[in-house]
Design a protein around this motif. Structure first.
Motif, PDB file in Angstrom:
ATOM      1  N   ALA A 138      -2.913  -9.671   8.013  1.00 35.42           N
ATOM      2  CA  ALA A 138      -3.768  -9.761   6.792  1.00 35.42           C
ATOM      3  C   ALA A 138      -2.399  -9.636   5.300  1.00 35.42           C
ATOM      4  CB  ALA A 138      -4.305  -8.331   7.370  1.00 35.42           C
ATOM      5  N   ARG A 139      -1.210  -8.972   5.800  1.00 36.00           N
ATOM      6  CA  ARG A 139      -0.324  -8.811   5.375  1.00 36.00           C
ATOM      7  C   ARG A 139       0.260  -9.855   4.551  1.00 36.00           C
ATOM      8  NH1 ARG A 139       2.075  -4.344   6.506  1.00 36.00           N
ATOM      9  NH2 ARG A 139       1.251  -3.274   5.886  1.00 36.00           N
ATOM     10  N   ALA A 144       0.748 -14.726   0.873  1.00 33.38           N
ATOM     11  CA  ALA A 144       1.527 -16.793   1.151  1.00 33.38           C
ATOM     12  C   ALA A 144      -0.101 -17.022   0.109  1.00 33.38           C
ATOM     13  CB  ALA A 144       0.823 -16.769   2.764  1.00 33.38           C
ATOM     14  N   ALA A 145      -1.013 -16.136   0.056  1.00 36.74           N
ATOM     15  CA  ALA A 145      -2.085 -16.385  -1.002  1.00 36.74           C
ATOM     16  C   ALA A 145      -1.240 -16.153  -2.156  1.00 36.74           C
ATOM     17  CB  ALA A 145      -3.244 -15.657  -0.850  1.00 36.74           C
ATOM     18  N   GLN A 146      -1.110 -14.958  -2.420  1.00 42.04           N
ATOM     19  CA  GLN A 146      -0.083 -14.941  -3.953  1.00 42.04           C
ATOM     20  C   GLN A 146       0.997 -15.629  -3.927  1.00 42.04           C
ATOM     21  OE1 GLN A 146       1.007 -10.604  -2.755  1.00 42.04           O
ATOM     22  NE2 GLN A 146      -0.412  -9.827  -3.668  1.00 42.04           N
ATOM     23  N   LEU A 160      -8.054 -13.264  -4.229  1.00 46.53           N
ATOM     24  CA  LEU A 160      -9.868 -12.546  -3.624  1.00 46.53           C
ATOM     25  C   LEU A 160     -10.056 -11.696  -2.519  1.00 46.53           C
ATOM     26  CD1 LEU A 160     -11.555 -11.701  -7.528  1.00 46.53           C
ATOM     27  CD2 LEU A 160     -10.199 -10.004  -6.241  1.00 46.53           C
ATOM     28  N   ALA A 161     -10.069 -13.231  -1.487  1.00 44.36           N
ATOM     29  CA  ALA A 161     -10.951 -12.837  -0.091  1.00 44.36           C
ATOM     30  C   ALA A 161      -9.592 -12.364   0.598  1.00 44.36           C
ATOM     31  CB  ALA A 161     -11.527 -14.287  -0.109  1.00 44.36           C
ATOM     32  N   GLN A 162      -8.634 -12.911   0.277  1.00 44.01           N
ATOM     33  CA  GLN A 162      -7.531 -12.526   0.843  1.00 44.01           C
ATOM     34  C   GLN A 162      -6.828 -10.927   0.437  1.00 44.01           C
ATOM     35  OE1 GLN A 162      -6.408 -14.368   3.881  1.00 44.01           O
ATOM     36  NE2 GLN A 162      -6.870 -16.259   3.565  1.00 44.01           N
ATOM     37  N   GLN A 163      -6.761 -10.835  -0.659  1.00 43.94           N
ATOM     38  CA  GLN A 163      -6.569  -9.470  -0.736  1.00 43.94           C
ATOM     39  C   GLN A 163      -8.019  -8.581  -0.388  1.00 43.94           C
ATOM     40  OE1 GLN A 163      -4.839  -7.849  -2.707  1.00 43.94           O
ATOM     41  NE2 GLN A 163      -5.807  -5.732  -2.698  1.00 43.94           N
ATOM     42  N   ALA A 164      -9.045  -8.661  -0.446  1.00 49.53           N
ATOM     43  CA  ALA A 164     -10.386  -7.989   0.699  1.00 49.53           C
ATOM     44  C   ALA A 164     -10.335  -8.036   2.037  1.00 49.53           C
ATOM     45  CB  ALA A 164     -12.038  -8.021   1.070  1.00 49.53           C
ATOM     46  N   ALA A 165      -9.742  -9.242   2.723  1.00 53.66           N
ATOM     47  CA  ALA A 165      -9.122  -9.291   4.168  1.00 53.66           C
ATOM     48  C   ALA A 165      -8.353  -8.227   4.423  1.00 53.66           C
ATOM     49  CB  ALA A 165      -8.821 -10.433   4.933  1.00 53.66           C
ATOM     50  N   GLN A 170      -6.800  -2.747   6.024  1.00 55.16           N
ATOM     51  CA  GLN A 170      -5.816  -1.392   6.285  1.00 55.16           C
ATOM     52  C   GLN A 170      -7.080  -0.241   6.804  1.00 55.16           C
ATOM     53  OE1 GLN A 170      -5.279  -1.701   1.822  1.00 55.16           O
ATOM     54  NE2 GLN A 170      -2.813  -1.503   2.620  1.00 55.16           N
ATOM     55  N   ALA A 171      -8.796  -0.147   6.099  1.00 59.71           N
ATOM     56  CA  ALA A 171      -9.672   0.186   6.393  1.00 59.71           C
ATOM     57  C   ALA A 171      -9.606  -0.013   8.552  1.00 59.71           C
ATOM     58  CB  ALA A 171     -10.414   0.290   6.011  1.00 59.71           C
ATOM     59  N   ALA A 172      -9.536  -0.816   8.629  1.00 68.82           N
ATOM     60  CA  ALA A 172      -9.249  -0.636  10.540  1.00 68.82           C
ATOM     61  C   ALA A 172      -8.494  -0.018  11.086  1.00 68.82           C
ATOM     62  CB  ALA A 172      -9.866  -1.906  10.829  1.00 68.82           C
TER      63      ALA A 172
END
Length: 440
Positions: A138-139, A144-146, A160-165, A170-172
């Motif tokens: 995810a990082r 890559a998305a940035q 924002l979708a990649q940021q949410a993922a 992180q929460a997981a």
């Protein structure tokens, strides 16, 4: 049942034998042993010695004080088979046999719980490793998305979708860390002491491999003959039947006692000398004997013998019929409890067998899925070498392969745990065989 235990699990199972629950089970069995010893002592020969002294003055206004001391020796023995003390010993023997079955069952249950907790820690560690790998992917995807957003080829919504993922990953990982810590605490609580555990899931020892033989009929037969709930119900039924026999005896047999006294029975003042006496109580089934030895000269007291027989029957207020009815009801209740225990055991064995078969059926699909993921990983690497895929594609394929491998390992362990549970249900699991040596 043939156990095969990895060396890495032996210290853990040995530590389990020092756990509070294991030691509590040992103490419960020891208490049953002491209860039987006490019951056997009460049912055996009982001998007591005593002394009594008197100081008399006759007549009270003109006589002189005279003292007398008598030594006595009393003995009693339960001689008839229906004596309550003998039945108490038989009941204690049944209780000890049930306690032995219960001890073995408790040890098996604790062993299965420890292995389940150990697998729980391994699974939590694997989940933490997987969460870490997912976070890394995810990082990378967010980075890559940035870059794509900077180049203007990705919309704000896509970033924002990649940021949410990434935040979800992180929460997981945080949840996985807490889950691992909780799994370790559960295992430590069961052992009563901190366990030395590997840092990586791959370093965990495999669970003991067991084989439970026999068809359903054989499994049920073994379980019904050795499960603790059935043993306890059988002991309760035997106690109820013994109570019924005692109630019938009490209802039919009068209270009869026979006694004999021989020796220096009485002088003119009513004082006795050296005496030997014996008593047989038919209803209580006890034989008693007594020897009295006054510590004074009793040669002037004549000798003789007295035989006596007494019997009594209740006329009014007789509750023996009610007691007999209650005893019959107790037997019926105990029989129903035994039937219920047998049905419960049968249901448990069938459910455990079904669970094992379900886990075995799912194992083939897990193997195929793991093989598919490994094949996909190989294809992704080949495409990367050919310039047809990116490193991120390979990372994602590696993550998928890791997930499939962990799922396969979890399924293998699920089959092993289901076998252990079935062995526990059929009483084929001997926890002492899973450690080196092993005596209670």
């Amino acid at each position: 049942m043939s156990p095969t235990t990895a060396a890495g699990l032996t210290p853990l199972l040995a530590a389990l034998r020092g756990s509070p629950d294991w030691r509590a089970a040992d103490l419960s069995y020891r208490a049953a042993q002491l209860t039987l010893d006490s019951a056997r002592t009460r049912a055996g020969l009982s001998v007591t010695a005593g002394a009594d002294g008197t100081l008399s003055r006759v007549p009270w206004d003109g006589g002189t004080f005279a003292g007398a001391t008598t030594l006595t020796l009393n003995a009693s023995l339960n001689v008839l088979p229906w004596a309550p003390a003998l039945e108490g010993a038989r009941s204690a023997e049944r209780a000890l046999a049930g306690a032995a079955v219960d001890l073995r069952s408790t040890r098996a249950r604790l062993t299965v719980q420890a292995l389940q907790a150990y697998e729980g820690v391994r699974a939590a560690s694997a989940g933490l490793e997987l969460a870490g790998a997912q976070l890394d992917v995810a990082r990378t995807q967010l980075s890559a998305a940035q870059s794509q957003r900077t180049d203007g080829v990705l919309s704000a919504e896509g970033l924002l979708a990649q940021q949410a993922a990434f935040e979800t990953a992180q929460a997981a990982q945080t949840r996985a860390e807490r889950a691992q810590a909780q799994a370790v605490r559960s295992l430590n609580r069961l052992l009563g002491t901190p366990a030395a555990l590997p840092a990586q899931a791959a370093a965990f020892a495999p669970l003991p491999a067991l084989t439970v033989s026999g068809d359903l009929g054989a499994l049920l037969e073994r379980a019904l003959s050795r499960r603790p709930e059935v043993a306890r119900a059988q002991a309760a039924l035997a106690d109820a039947q013994a109570g019924l026999s005692a109630a019938r005896l009490d209802a039919r047999l009068p209270d009869v006692s026979a006694s004999v006294r021989a020796g220096q029975l009485s002088d003119a003042a009513g004082n006795s000398g050296r005496l030997v006496s014996g008593t047989l109580n038919v209803k209580q089934g006890t034989l008693g004997a007594q020897v009295s030895l006054p510590l004074k000269d009793t040669s002037v007291i004549p000798g003789g013998v007295v035989l006596s027989l007494s019997a009594s029957l209740p006329v009014f207020g007789n509750t023996r019929g009610t007691a007999l009815t209650q005893a019959q009801l107790s037997v019926t209740q105990a029989q129903l409890a035994l039937d219920s225990a047998r049905q419960s055991v049968e249901l448990d064995v069938r459910a455990s067998l079904d669970a094992l078969q379900n886990e075995q059926a799912a194992l083939s699909a897990a193997r195929t899925t793991a093989e598919q993921a490994r094949t996909a990983l190989g294809s992704a690497r080949a495409r990367l070498d050919a310039g047809l895929a990116t490193a991120l594609n390979v990372r994602q394929a590696e993550l998928t392969s890791l997930q499939a491998d962990q799922a396969l390992q979890s399924q293998l362990n699920a089959v092993t745990l289901a076998t252990l549970t079935l062995a526990q249900a059929t009483t084929d699991l001997d926890p002492l065989l899973l450690t080196a040596g092993g005596t209670p």
